[in-house]
Design a protein around this motif. Structure first.
Motif, short mmCIF file in Angstrom:
data_model
loop_
_atom_site.label_atom_id
_atom_site.label_comp_id
_atom_site.label_asym_id
_atom_site.label_seq_id
_atom_site.Cartn_x
_atom_site.Cartn_y
_atom_site.Cartn_z
N UNK A 121 -31.19 22.68 24.53
CA UNK A 121 -30.15 22.54 25.54
C UNK A 121 -29.41 23.83 25.79
N UNK A 122 -29.76 24.92 25.09
CA UNK A 122 -29.15 26.20 25.42
C UNK A 122 -30.02 26.99 26.39
N UNK A 123 -31.01 26.34 26.99
CA UNK A 123 -31.83 26.98 28.00
C UNK A 123 -30.97 27.35 29.20
N UNK A 124 -31.43 28.34 29.98
CA UNK A 124 -30.76 28.68 31.22
C UNK A 124 -31.68 28.32 32.38
N UNK A 125 -31.07 27.99 33.50
CA UNK A 125 -31.79 27.67 34.72
C UNK A 125 -31.17 28.47 35.84
N UNK B 24 -34.94 15.82 33.31
CA UNK B 24 -35.24 15.56 34.73
C UNK B 24 -35.84 16.80 35.37
N UNK B 25 -35.25 17.95 35.13
CA UNK B 25 -35.76 19.18 35.73
C UNK B 25 -37.17 19.49 35.24
N UNK C 30 -40.35 19.77 37.65
CA UNK C 30 -41.15 21.00 37.65
C UNK C 30 -42.63 20.67 37.46
N UNK C 31 -42.90 19.72 36.55
CA UNK C 31 -44.30 19.36 36.28
C UNK C 31 -44.90 18.64 37.47
N UNK C 32 -44.14 17.75 38.11
CA UNK C 32 -44.64 17.06 39.30
C UNK C 32 -45.01 18.05 40.40
N UNK C 33 -44.16 19.05 40.60
CA UNK C 33 -44.43 20.05 41.63
C UNK C 33 -45.65 20.89 41.28
N UNK C 34 -45.80 21.26 40.00
CA UNK C 34 -46.96 22.06 39.60
C UNK C 34 -48.25 21.29 39.79
N UNK C 35 -48.27 20.02 39.36
CA UNK C 35 -49.47 19.20 39.50
C UNK C 35 -49.78 18.95 40.98
#
Length: 378
Positions: A5-9, A347-348, A352-357
């Motif tokens: 949860x310390x990831x950045x977007x 959710x993100x 992201x995976x839906x868009x890639x596929x």
């Protein structure tokens, strides 16, 4: 699969999948009397019903000179007539008549989109129509279940759709944005559990035990128990279904009467139904309803709840628009995620995976496969 949860977007404009079902309208909005226009995922559509009440969704641009068909009129049993030169199209999008000539150009047609009527909404599939499986429409069964009653509205939100998903996946903002209605300090103080489910959905659960009910919930529990006094056990159980539907099981019960163990008989239970459809990169159609399973006969309570939630969501709408304006002014800023953002981060990742596929030519079902055995995150 772990989730830090310390990831950045990066604070950017987030794209939307096309191979998905999106709510396009409430069922009562689309009639056989006049067409309406709505844009979903950047695609302008014209909506109407045929004489037998079947819903139709076509591209809102005539093959001839791109005049909006939504400005035209309905003719015959299933046709729409262009307002500019009178070309007519049937419900499949094929041109059936052209002015001043008997022969219809065989290439004259407009795209037709799969459309399904379910849960009081019309749903459209703006992507590859061969992948449009109605079983992929997210479960919003409380909308039509006779054991539940309620109503809702549509917000035209001036923000990217993922900002609304962020808002709904983390309800601690209620303490600060909705302090006069549903917010309370215990929202930030109470522990929560974030879980990635086996079907690729996400659940965030929070219980607040032995707390004073905020004004919204005090009114609602007194609608059922007029003499209620004291503290409550309050719950918020958020269910996310890809790509953009969030159903939130909410309620309060007299503290100590067994609600955390499953006995909600001494309380009131609602479902906040939310499904968000991207219109453009910076605007969204936000369909919502508040359903309840008590005092089903009371239209007064239905109206009061709709009006109350309308006010609460108006506060969200103002915040989300301000956030979008700040993102546009700071396109390179990075979002820093806190523990409370765990649900939104899942959710993100799913989107992201839906868009890639989708870009690789895969199916929506396969996009969720890598998540189904990932376990959970807290």
């Amino acid at each position: 699969m772990s989730l830090e949860t310390n990831e950045t977007v990066t604070a950017k404009i987030f794209p939307h999948p096309l191979n998905a079902w999106y709510a396009v309208a409430w069922d009562h909005e689309v009639t056989g009397k006049a067409p309406i226009s709505r844009t979903i995922a950047g695609k302008p559509m014209v909506l109407y019903r045929t004489a037998d009440q079947r819903p139709v969704a076509l591209a809102d641009a005539c093959w001839h000179r791109l005049a909006p068909l939504s400005l035209g009129q309905l003719v015959g049993s299933d046709e729409i007539q262009c307002p500019y030169h009178g070309l007519r199209y049937n419900s499949t999008g094929r041109c059936t008549s052209m002015p001043a000539q008997k022969t219809v150009n065989p290439s004259a047609m407009v795209p037709s989109y799969p459309v399904v009527e379910r849960y009081r909404y019309l749903w459209v599939w703006p992507g590859d129509m061969t992948l449009a499986d109605p079983d992929l429409i997210p479960d919003m069964s409380q909308m039509t279940d006779p054991e539940w009653a309620g109503d809702g509205e549509t917000i035209h939100a001036k923000c990217n759709y993922q900002l609304i998903l962020d808002n709904l996946m983390d309800l601690t903002h209620e303490e600060f944005v909705h302090g006069g209605s549903i917010g309370q300090a215990e929202l930030s103080e109470s522990p929560f559990l974030t879980k990635l489910e086996a079907d690729g959905s996400v659940t965030v659960s929070r219980w607040m035990i032995d707390v004073a009910p905020p004004p919204f919930w005090l009114k609602n529990i007194r609608d059922r128990f007029p003499d209620f006094e004291g503290n409550v056990d309050r719950w918020q159980i958020i269910h996310y279904y890809a790509p953009a539907t969030i159903c939130i099981d909410v309620g309060v019960a007299k503290t100590g009467t067994g609600a955390p163990e499953g006995d909600r008989s001494q309380g009131v239970n609602g479902y906040v139904m939310n499904t968000i459809s991207p219109e453009t990169d910076r605007t969204s159609h936000y369909f919502w309803a508040f359903m309840r399973n008590y005092r089903l006969e009371s239209q007064t309570i239905t109206t009061q709840l709709r009006q109350g939630v309308h006010g609460v969501f108006g506060e969200d709408e103002a915040m989300l628009q301000a956030q979008q304006e700040a993102i546009d002014a700071n396109p390179d800023h990075e979002f820093y995620s806190l523990n409370i953002d765990a649900g939104g981060m899942w959710v993100r990742r799913i989107l992201d995976r839906m868009l890639a596929v989708e870009n690789e030519g895969g199916t929506p079902e396969s996009a969720l496969e890598e998540f189904t055995h990932s376990g959970s995150a807290s």
